[in-house]
Write an enzyme that holds these catalytic residues in place. Structure first.
Site, mmCIF file in Angstrom:
data_model
loop_
_atom_site.group_PDB
_atom_site.id
_atom_site.type_symbol
_atom_site.label_atom_id
_atom_site.label_comp_id
_atom_site.label_asym_id
_atom_site.label_seq_id
_atom_site.Cartn_x
_atom_site.Cartn_y
_atom_site.Cartn_z
ATOM 1 N NE ARG A 51 16.710 -17.185 -71.538
ATOM 2 C CZ ARG A 51 15.979 -18.223 -71.976
ATOM 3 N NH1 ARG A 51 15.988 -19.335 -71.302
ATOM 4 N NH2 ARG A 51 15.248 -18.150 -73.085
ATOM 5 C CB THR A 52 15.114 -10.438 -70.303
ATOM 6 O OG1 THR A 52 16.151 -11.028 -71.083
ATOM 7 C CG2 THR A 52 15.486 -9.009 -69.957
ATOM 8 C CE LYS A 80 -7.999 -0.906 -76.760
ATOM 9 N NZ LYS A 80 -8.155 -0.280 -75.447
ATOM 10 N NE ARG A 101 13.911 -8.746 -74.803
ATOM 11 C CZ ARG A 101 14.420 -9.963 -74.573
ATOM 12 N NH1 ARG A 101 13.808 -11.041 -75.035
ATOM 13 N NH2 ARG A 101 15.530 -10.100 -73.882
ATOM 14 C CG HIS A 129 19.902 -8.062 -73.932
ATOM 15 N ND1 HIS A 129 19.368 -7.602 -72.743
ATOM 16 C CD2 HIS A 129 19.387 -9.300 -74.127
ATOM 17 C CE1 HIS A 129 18.569 -8.540 -72.250
ATOM 18 N NE2 HIS A 129 18.560 -9.573 -73.073
#
Ligand code: CP
Length: 301
Positions: A51-52, A80, A101, A129
């Site tokens: 969703r986000t 890496k 995120r 959030h």
């Protein structure tokens, strides 16, 4: 908000919050004003999301902007060994705004400190959030007609639930009453109970669903397997509660069940047929709210 990062809901004043809620309504009615022409937004996701990330990307596309980024850090040079700082400094060369995120609490604050362009926190571990909270507030305003004087029941993983933590802080501006329902091992951290006590905001903690008839909003959350270091601890608490259709009997006609999603087993599928089930509309509201957040941060409205 113009030119600033959005790391925590505490970064916003009540006026900022109300403005975003108001602007979300504008974007719901006017979904495609091309405000982002020539702008590039980067979505940098070190943790899974449906969703986000997709609602941010839809928001950018509807505003006429372009998107770059990665949905899985393993496909980037993080694999890496590139540091978060180097990644942010690099992506900032290619974009006007970064949506990030990350599983580590505090990572969004750190990214905002090193970045020359604004960072939007799309979830940092169990911490915050804030964009979910803003869309939750828009959803509450839409369904209840107000944000003030509401009784909010919060159920589930109150310990690790970043959406719960952000929403408690945001609602604290609007004279709420809270009822927290959780397994004893997943109670709200002391940091948040102290926050509420200091502000004189009434709350009670319980392990069962009693008193649901008083709820204006029933905010259900998933027990987040990914936050447990010990799988045995997760097994102990994962099936502690489950909302079923019969439990909604006797609740207020205008009560709405919200959930940031994804759901696992904590809301029975049969609840989806109830007019009180609001979680998919809530997810839809995310596009309008994220359009509003982007527009404000980039100073376009
Ligand atoms: N509500 C929420 O953050 O959902 P995603 O994890 O799918 O982005």
């Amino acid at each position: 908000m113009k030119g600033k990062s959005l790391v925590s809901i505490a970064d916003l004043s009540p006026e900022d919050i109300l403005e975003i809620v108001h602007l979300s309504g504008f974007f719901e009615k006017n979904p495609q004003p091309h405000l982002l022409e020539g702008k590039v937004v980067a979505t940098v996701f070190y943790e899974p999301s449906t969703r986000t990330r997709l609602s941010f990307e839809t928001a950018v596309q509807r505003l006429g902007g372009r998107i770059i980024g990665f949905a899985d850090a393993r496909t980037s040079s993080v694999r890496k060994g590139e540091s978060l700082k180097d990644t942010i400094l690099t992506v900032a060369n290619y974009s006007d705004l970064i949506v990030m995120r990350h599983p580590l609490e505090g990572s969004a604050r750190y990214a905002a400190e090193v970045s020359p362009i604004p960072i939007i926190n799309a979830g940092d571990g169990a911490n915050q959030h804030p964009t979910q909270t803003l869309l939750d507030l828009y959803s509450i305003q839409k369904t209840q007609g107000r944000l003030d004087n509401l009784t909010i029941f919060m159920v589930g993983d109150l310990k690790f639930g970043r959406t719960v933590h952000s929403l408690i802080m945001a609602m604290s501006h609007f004279n709420p009453r809270f009822v927290f329902i959780s397994h004893p091992d997943l109670r709200l951290p002391r940091e948040y109970t102290s926050f509420l006590r200091e502000r004189g905001i009434p709350f009670q903690e319980q392990t069962g669903f009693s008193g649901l008839e008083e709820a204006d909003i029933l905010y259900v959350t998933r027990v987040q397997k990914e936050r447990f270091s010990d799988p045995i601890e997760y097994e102990k608490v994962k099936d502690f509660y489950r909302l079923t259709l019969d439990m909604l009997q006797g609740t207020k006609p205008n009560m709405r069940v919200m959930h940031p999603l994804p759901r696992v087993d904590e809301i029975a599928i049969e609840v989806d047929s109830s007019p009180k089930a609001y979680y998919f509309q809530q997810a839809r509201n995310g596009v309008f709210t994220r359009q509003a957040i982007i527009a404000r941060i980039l100073g376009l409205m």
